[in-house]
Design a protein around this motif. Structure first.
Motif, PDB file in Angstrom:
ATOM      1  N   ILE A 117      60.747 -23.332  82.734  1.00  0.00           N
ATOM      2  CA  ILE A 117      60.720 -23.042  81.296  1.00  0.00           C
ATOM      3  C   ILE A 117      60.171 -21.643  81.063  1.00  0.00           C
ATOM      4  N   GLU A 118      60.960 -20.810  80.396  1.00  0.00           N
ATOM      5  CA  GLU A 118      60.545 -19.437  80.104  1.00  0.00           C
ATOM      6  C   GLU A 118      60.201 -19.316  78.618  1.00  0.00           C
ATOM      7  N   GLU A 119      59.647 -18.165  78.266  1.00  0.00           N
ATOM      8  CA  GLU A 119      59.063 -17.984  76.930  1.00  0.00           C
ATOM      9  C   GLU A 119      60.055 -18.277  75.803  1.00  0.00           C
ATOM     10  N   GLN A 120      61.270 -17.721  75.910  1.00  0.00           N
ATOM     11  CA  GLN A 120      62.235 -17.916  74.829  1.00  0.00           C
ATOM     12  C   GLN A 120      62.671 -19.375  74.713  1.00  0.00           C
ATOM     13  N   THR A 121      62.756 -20.066  75.860  1.00  0.00           N
ATOM     14  CA  THR A 121      63.098 -21.492  75.827  1.00  0.00           C
ATOM     15  C   THR A 121      62.048 -22.251  75.028  1.00  0.00           C
ATOM     16  N   ARG A 122      60.783 -21.897  75.270  1.00  0.00           N
ATOM     17  CA  ARG A 122      59.686 -22.589  74.590  1.00  0.00           C
ATOM     18  C   ARG A 122      59.765 -22.353  73.079  1.00  0.00           C
ATOM     19  N   LYS A 123      60.034 -21.100  72.691  1.00  0.00           N
ATOM     20  CA  LYS A 123      60.122 -20.771  71.253  1.00  0.00           C
ATOM     21  C   LYS A 123      61.248 -21.547  70.583  1.00  0.00           C
ATOM     22  N   LEU A 124      62.413 -21.571  71.235  1.00  0.00           N
ATOM     23  CA  LEU A 124      63.569 -22.262  70.654  1.00  0.00           C
ATOM     24  C   LEU A 124      63.315 -23.761  70.594  1.00  0.00           C
ATOM     25  N   PHE A 125      62.622 -24.264  71.607  1.00  0.00           N
ATOM     26  CA  PHE A 125      62.297 -25.695  71.586  1.00  0.00           C
ATOM     27  C   PHE A 125      61.409 -26.025  70.387  1.00  0.00           C
ATOM     28  N   GLU A 126      60.456 -25.145  70.087  1.00  0.00           N
ATOM     29  CA  GLU A 126      59.567 -25.391  68.938  1.00  0.00           C
ATOM     30  C   GLU A 126      60.364 -25.460  67.630  1.00  0.00           C
ATOM     31  N   VAL A 127      61.402 -24.625  67.550  1.00  0.00           N
ATOM     32  CA  VAL A 127      62.266 -24.667  66.358  1.00  0.00           C
ATOM     33  C   VAL A 127      62.972 -26.027  66.276  1.00  0.00           C
ATOM     34  N   CYS A 128      63.449 -26.507  67.432  1.00  0.00           N
ATOM     35  CA  CYS A 128      64.098 -27.830  67.463  1.00  0.00           C
ATOM     36  C   CYS A 128      63.100 -28.902  67.044  1.00  0.00           C
ATOM     37  N   ARG A 129      61.869 -28.774  67.519  1.00  0.00           N
ATOM     38  CA  ARG A 129      60.858 -29.787  67.214  1.00  0.00           C
ATOM     39  C   ARG A 129      60.572 -29.848  65.711  1.00  0.00           C
ATOM     40  N   LEU A 130      60.572 -28.686  65.044  1.00  0.00           N
ATOM     41  CA  LEU A 130      60.329 -28.655  63.598  1.00  0.00           C
ATOM     42  C   LEU A 130      61.323 -29.541  62.858  1.00  0.00           C
ATOM     43  N   ARG A 131      62.525 -29.643  63.401  1.00  0.00           N
ATOM     44  CA  ARG A 131      63.583 -30.410  62.736  1.00  0.00           C
ATOM     45  C   ARG A 131      63.911 -31.718  63.480  1.00  0.00           C
ATOM     46  N   ASP A 132      63.066 -32.082  64.479  1.00  0.00           N
ATOM     47  CA  ASP A 132      63.297 -33.295  65.284  1.00  0.00           C
ATOM     48  C   ASP A 132      64.708 -33.327  65.869  1.00  0.00           C
ATOM     49  N   VAL A 133      65.167 -32.182  66.357  1.00  0.00           N
ATOM     50  CA  VAL A 133      66.513 -32.121  66.953  1.00  0.00           C
ATOM     51  C   VAL A 133      66.448 -32.731  68.355  1.00  0.00           C
TER      52      VAL A 133
END
Length: 530
Positions: A117-133
């Motif tokens: 897991i790299e930095e950008q993956t983590r950031k994008l995952f957080e965006v998914c988490r905000l919307r429960d994707v």
């Protein structure tokens, strides 16, 4: 079951997210290949011509080898209708990615087996988490030496706080990579030697891992390790629970090598059988259910000049409900006008064709001349306002001016169009003649300069400013707001909608303004307002 329910149940609308270089563009192309949308990687099967299926169609993307704009690809596979949204892999384009993720129902997260897991993956995952994707994970590049599968699973679980369960298990790695065992369907898929570009077979069905068939098909040490690893994985990892996955708490993990077409079929079947159908969409007043009879949708992206021969502007609309038919008139609540849907299109990367009909989950392209903006609703009459599609305050601000001063008006028009796309924030200071452009990542300035030069024929220079950040300002009492605007003219600007923006020189300047005017709201994000 009604036609609308039937069509909604067929649809899977998903995005692919990853760090740059994890193999996202390759995987996107291979999903199209397996879905039958293209015949050979790189050649589109559309209207009989061989066309490029590359989702990276913008000139600057091809030169740099990165995805900058979000592309949409619609195709059918095994009775399902897929809408795949490719997102910018580069971190400097995270805002476009955020908005794209508002338009999908699930995501595939691509991870490089060597890097984890790299930095950008983590950031994008957080965006998914905000919307429960819900997220399906694809660990890519098994044909190269990488990290141990258990180590990667542990990292996903620890870093992203997700339950993980393997959907397939790799047999070897790098030069000794033989294939994968499909744990969901008890199937052994071996990678044919020298199979790059070819289509792997369906794999061999097995009666579980004790099937003697495995002993005849795999070397002794490989089959022993496979049995041992899978037994341990079944002890350490929870059993797959589709409800937990769809709620965004669990991720099934597939292993493969996209460049060798390996593991892609299993991943596509995973999306088909596990990923959710179109979900309800939130508005200011209520949730819109996908099976409602009346058509509704929202604009999540504007892309100008997709076709260099025509100065077009396409609004990407996520349909949220109803049975859309070409020729319909839809209400545009922000303006109170009706919009004729004469030429709506569906996409296969840069190619497009007229959409005769569409349903919830589908992505339509609506050609327009600037009347549609990001966040706008289109409905069969109801004044809906979809929520959760914000604009972000920029982190980097620069002045921009044309090399030829006589092209100043042309630059103004170009910047207005780019702002309406959501590609950047554009501010016109109350005092002074220079435009100020704000972005989230530095590479965007280079891309903007290139686009303004090639698409609008206005060579420009970006110059540093002493500005620290921008905040949209508002107040319940318009007299207080007027007093603030009048007293801070040297720090005020307007955005492309004419809304007031406070341009702070430094953190102290912003803090001081907030202390002096406690009744003024300083906003970091701005949602589409009517």
């Amino acid at each position: 079951m009604s036609r609308i329910e039937d069509e909604v149940n067929r649809r899977r609308t998903f995005a692919i997210i990853s760090h740059p270089d994890a193999g996202k563009t390759t995987l996107t192309e291979k999903l199209l290949l397996f879905g039958g949308a293209i015949q050979l990687a790189g050649a589109v099967k559309a209207r009989g011509e061989a066309r490029r299926a590359r989702s990276d169609w913008m000139k600057v993307e091809q030169e740099r080898g990165i995805s900058v704009a979000s592309s949409v690809m619609s195709y059918e596979y095994d009775g399902r209708a897929f809408n795949l949204l490719d997102t910018p892999g580069h971190e400097d384009f995270s805002e476009d990615t955020y908005r794209t993720l508002t338009a999908v129902d699930s995501a595939i997260m691509v991870i490089d087996a060597a890097k984890g897991i790299e930095e950008q993956t983590r950031k994008l995952f957080e965006v998914c988490r905000l919307r429960d994707v819900p997220i399906i994970t694809f660990i890519n590049k098994l044909d190269r030496e990488g990290r141990e599968p258990f180590e990667l699973l542990d990292e996903i679980e620890q870093t992203l706080a997700l339950d993980v369960t393997p959907a397939s298990w790799p047999i070897g790695m790098g030069r000794s990579f033989l294939g994968c065992y499909d744990l969901f369907h008890e199937r052994l898929a071996l990678m044919a030697k020298g199979a790059k570009g070819g289509m792997p077979d369906m794999g061999e069905s097995c009666e579980g891992l004790d099937d003697p068939k495995l002993d005849s098909m795999l070397p002794e040490d490989a089959v022993a390790k496979l049995r041992e690893d899978v037994e341990m994985a079944r002890v350490l990892c929870p059993e797959f629970d589709v409800e937990s996955y769809r709620a965004g708490h669990m991720t099934p993990v597939f292993f493969g090598s996209a460049v060798n077409n390996f593991g892609v079929r299993e991943l596509l079947e995973g999306v088909a059988s596990l990923a959710p159908t179109p979900r309800p969409q939130p508005t200011a007043d209520r949730d819109v259910e996908p099976t409602e009879n009346k058509v509704s949708g929202f604009v999540f992206k504007i892309q100008a000049n997709m076709d260099p021969k025509h100065r077009d502007r396409i609004a990407f609309v996520r349909l949220c409900s109803g049975h859309f038919k070409r020729g319909m008139k839809l209400a545009h609540p922000r303006s109170g006008k009706q919009i004729n849907m004469h030429n709506p299109v569906i996409f296969l990367a840069q190619d497009r064709e007229l959409a005769e009909e569409a349903f919830a989950g589908d992505i339509l392209g609506v050609p327009n001349h600037g009347q549609l903006r990001i966040g706008d609703a289109l409905t069969e009459g109801e004044a809906l306002r979809f929520t959760g599609i914000p604009s972000f305050a920029p982190e980097l601000l620069q002045k921009v001016r044309p090399i030829d001063p006589l092209r100043a008006k042309h630059l103004g028009r170009a910047l207005q169009q780019i702002a309406e796309e959501g590609a950047a924030r554009v501010f016109k200071p109350v005092m002074g003649s220079d435009w100020v452009v704000g972005v989230v990542g530095g590479l965007q300035f280079e891309v903007l300069a290139d686009r303004i030069r090639t698409e609008f024929d206005v060579p420009v220079i970006f110059e540093p400013t002493t500005l620290y950040t921008a905040r949209w300002v508002a107040a319940e009492d318009h007299l207080i707001l007027k007093k603030f605007l009048d007293g801070n003219q040297s720090a005020m600007a307007e955005d492309h909608d004419g809304d007031p923006v406070f341009m702070a020189r430094n953190a102290w300047h912003l803090d001081r303004a907030q202390e002096d005017f406690p009744k003024i709201q300083f906003h970091k994000t701005k949602e589409q307002a009517f």
